[in-house]
Design a protein around this motif. Structure first.
Motif, PDB file in Angstrom:
ATOM      1  N   VAL A  93       2.574  -7.535   4.187  1.00 45.94           N
ATOM      2  CA  VAL A  93       2.210  -6.153   3.890  1.00 45.94           C
ATOM      3  C   VAL A  93       3.469  -5.304   4.056  1.00 45.94           C
ATOM      4  O   VAL A  93       3.988  -5.147   5.160  1.00 45.94           O
ATOM      5  N   ASP A  94       3.958  -4.775   2.937  1.00 41.22           N
ATOM      6  CA  ASP A  94       5.154  -3.939   2.917  1.00 41.22           C
ATOM      7  C   ASP A  94       4.703  -2.493   3.110  1.00 41.22           C
ATOM      8  O   ASP A  94       4.072  -1.907   2.232  1.00 41.22           O
ATOM      9  N   LEU A  95       5.031  -1.919   4.257  1.00 37.49           N
ATOM     10  CA  LEU A  95       4.555  -0.574   4.604  1.00 37.49           C
ATOM     11  C   LEU A  95       5.564   0.528   4.293  1.00 37.49           C
ATOM     12  O   LEU A  95       5.427   1.650   4.766  1.00 37.49           O
ATOM     13  N   ALA A  96       6.559   0.242   3.461  1.00 35.89           N
ATOM     14  CA  ALA A  96       7.607   1.217   3.157  1.00 35.89           C
ATOM     15  C   ALA A  96       7.059   2.515   2.568  1.00 35.89           C
ATOM     16  O   ALA A  96       7.566   3.597   2.859  1.00 35.89           O
ATOM     17  N   ALA A  97       6.028   2.442   1.748  1.00 30.39           N
ATOM     18  CA  ALA A  97       5.496   3.630   1.073  1.00 30.39           C
ATOM     19  C   ALA A  97       4.287   4.230   1.802  1.00 30.39           C
ATOM     20  O   ALA A  97       3.640   5.133   1.285  1.00 30.39           O
ATOM     21  N   VAL A  98       3.987   3.753   3.002  1.00 26.37           N
ATOM     22  CA  VAL A  98       2.854   4.283   3.768  1.00 26.37           C
ATOM     23  C   VAL A  98       3.346   5.447   4.625  1.00 26.37           C
ATOM     24  O   VAL A  98       4.270   5.306   5.416  1.00 26.37           O
ATOM     25  N   GLU A  99       2.702   6.598   4.450  1.00 29.55           N
ATOM     26  CA  GLU A  99       3.094   7.802   5.171  1.00 29.55           C
ATOM     27  C   GLU A  99       2.484   7.863   6.564  1.00 29.55           C
ATOM     28  O   GLU A  99       3.113   8.330   7.508  1.00 29.55           O
ATOM     29  N   SER A 100       1.236   7.415   6.680  1.00 32.05           N
ATOM     30  CA  SER A 100       0.549   7.448   7.971  1.00 32.05           C
ATOM     31  C   SER A 100      -0.588   6.442   7.967  1.00 32.05           C
ATOM     32  O   SER A 100      -1.044   5.997   6.916  1.00 32.05           O
ATOM     33  N   LEU A 101      -1.001   6.076   9.171  1.00 31.04           N
ATOM     34  CA  LEU A 101      -2.174   5.222   9.288  1.00 31.04           C
ATOM     35  C   LEU A 101      -2.910   5.591  10.565  1.00 31.04           C
ATOM     36  O   LEU A 101      -2.323   6.076  11.518  1.00 31.04           O
ATOM     37  N   ASP A 102      -4.218   5.390  10.530  1.00 32.83           N
ATOM     38  CA  ASP A 102      -5.038   5.733  11.693  1.00 32.83           C
ATOM     39  C   ASP A 102      -5.671   4.476  12.270  1.00 32.83           C
ATOM     40  O   ASP A 102      -5.364   3.355  11.861  1.00 32.83           O
ATOM     41  N   SER A 103      -6.568   4.659  13.224  1.00 36.67           N
ATOM     42  CA  SER A 103      -7.175   3.522  13.911  1.00 36.67           C
ATOM     43  C   SER A 103      -7.991   2.644  12.965  1.00 36.67           C
ATOM     44  O   SER A 103      -8.052   1.425  13.146  1.00 36.67           O
TER      45      SER A 103
ATOM     46  N   PRO B 108       0.844  -1.199   0.000  1.00 35.18           N
ATOM     47  CA  PRO B 108       0.000   0.000   0.000  1.00 35.18           C
ATOM     48  C   PRO B 108       0.878   1.247   0.000  1.00 35.18           C
ATOM     49  O   PRO B 108       2.076   1.172   0.312  1.00 35.18           O
ATOM     50  N   HIS B 109       0.294   2.373  -0.347  1.00 30.11           N
ATOM     51  CA  HIS B 109       1.070   3.610  -0.365  1.00 30.11           C
ATOM     52  C   HIS B 109       0.192   4.781   0.083  1.00 30.11           C
ATOM     53  O   HIS B 109      -1.027   4.696   0.080  1.00 30.11           O
ATOM     54  N   GLY B 110       0.864   5.843   0.495  1.00 29.05           N
ATOM     55  CA  GLY B 110       0.157   7.042   0.923  1.00 29.05           C
ATOM     56  C   GLY B 110      -0.351   6.918   2.351  1.00 29.05           C
ATOM     57  O   GLY B 110       0.292   6.327   3.205  1.00 29.05           O
ATOM     58  N   CYS B 111      -1.525   7.477   2.577  1.00 29.88           N
ATOM     59  CA  CYS B 111      -2.136   7.472   3.904  1.00 29.88           C
ATOM     60  C   CYS B 111      -3.198   6.390   3.971  1.00 29.88           C
ATOM     61  O   CYS B 111      -4.058   6.307   3.095  1.00 29.88           O
ATOM     62  N   LEU B 112      -3.129   5.575   5.000  1.00 29.63           N
ATOM     63  CA  LEU B 112      -4.165   4.575   5.247  1.00 29.63           C
ATOM     64  C   LEU B 112      -5.020   5.110   6.388  1.00 29.63           C
ATOM     65  O   LEU B 112      -4.546   5.233   7.513  1.00 29.63           O
ATOM     66  N   ASN B 113      -6.261   5.445   6.050  1.00 29.75           N
ATOM     67  CA  ASN B 113      -7.124   6.063   7.047  1.00 29.75           C
ATOM     68  C   ASN B 113      -8.577   5.659   6.829  1.00 29.75           C
ATOM     69  O   ASN B 113      -8.864   4.795   6.003  1.00 29.75           O
ATOM     70  N   ALA B 114      -9.472   6.285   7.562  1.00 27.95           N
ATOM     71  CA  ALA B 114     -10.886   5.935   7.500  1.00 27.95           C
ATOM     72  C   ALA B 114     -11.454   6.061   6.085  1.00 27.95           C
ATOM     73  O   ALA B 114     -12.366   5.326   5.715  1.00 27.95           O
ATOM     74  N   ALA B 115     -10.893   6.937   5.288  1.00 29.73           N
ATOM     75  CA  ALA B 115     -11.393   7.141   3.926  1.00 29.73           C
ATOM     76  C   ALA B 115     -11.137   5.940   3.021  1.00 29.73           C
ATOM     77  O   ALA B 115     -11.899   5.688   2.086  1.00 29.73           O
TER      78      ALA B 115
END
Length: 108
Positions: free
Chosen positions: A45-55, A15-22
């Motif tokens: 799950v390779d989180l190298a390109a994930v900038e942020s994640l929320d609950s 995945p990439h970018g922001c992982l959030n409620a949206a």
């Protein structure tokens, strides 16, 4: 989501970018679909390109981990940045998930 690497037993999701409620529902759906494939025994799950994640994203990961357990499969995370690692540590999910330093470590 981008299916990046497929081998007979390991499926890697990047995945990439922001992982959030949206986008958490889409993220969970992609993880579940990859995990449900017959030839997948490990979902990584390779989180190298994930900038942020929320609950909501954390809950998607937890739900997928539960499903993996029910299916007799594994879910592991790799390339978790220091900023994301703090989230896992604060929520004590670093003790629940298998977290590897990098994808190279995971395939070695």
């Amino acid at each position: 989501m981008q299916l990046a690497l497929k081998s007979p037993k390991i499926t890697v999701i990047r995945p990439h970018g922001c992982l959030n409620a949206a986008n958490a529902l889409e993220f969970e759906r992609d993880l579940t679909t990859a995990l449900a494939q017959d030839d997948t025994s490990i979902l990584q799950v390779d989180l190298a390109a994930v900038e942020s994640l929320d609950s909501a994203a954390l809950m998607a990961l937890v739900s997928t981990l539960k499903l993996a357990g029910k299916l007799g499969r594994s879910l592991r995370l790799c390339s978790v940045s220091p900023a994301l690692r703090i989230i896992f540590e604060l929520t004590q999910l670093d003790e629940v998930f298998e977290i590897l330093e990098s994808e190279a470590t995971a395939t070695a």
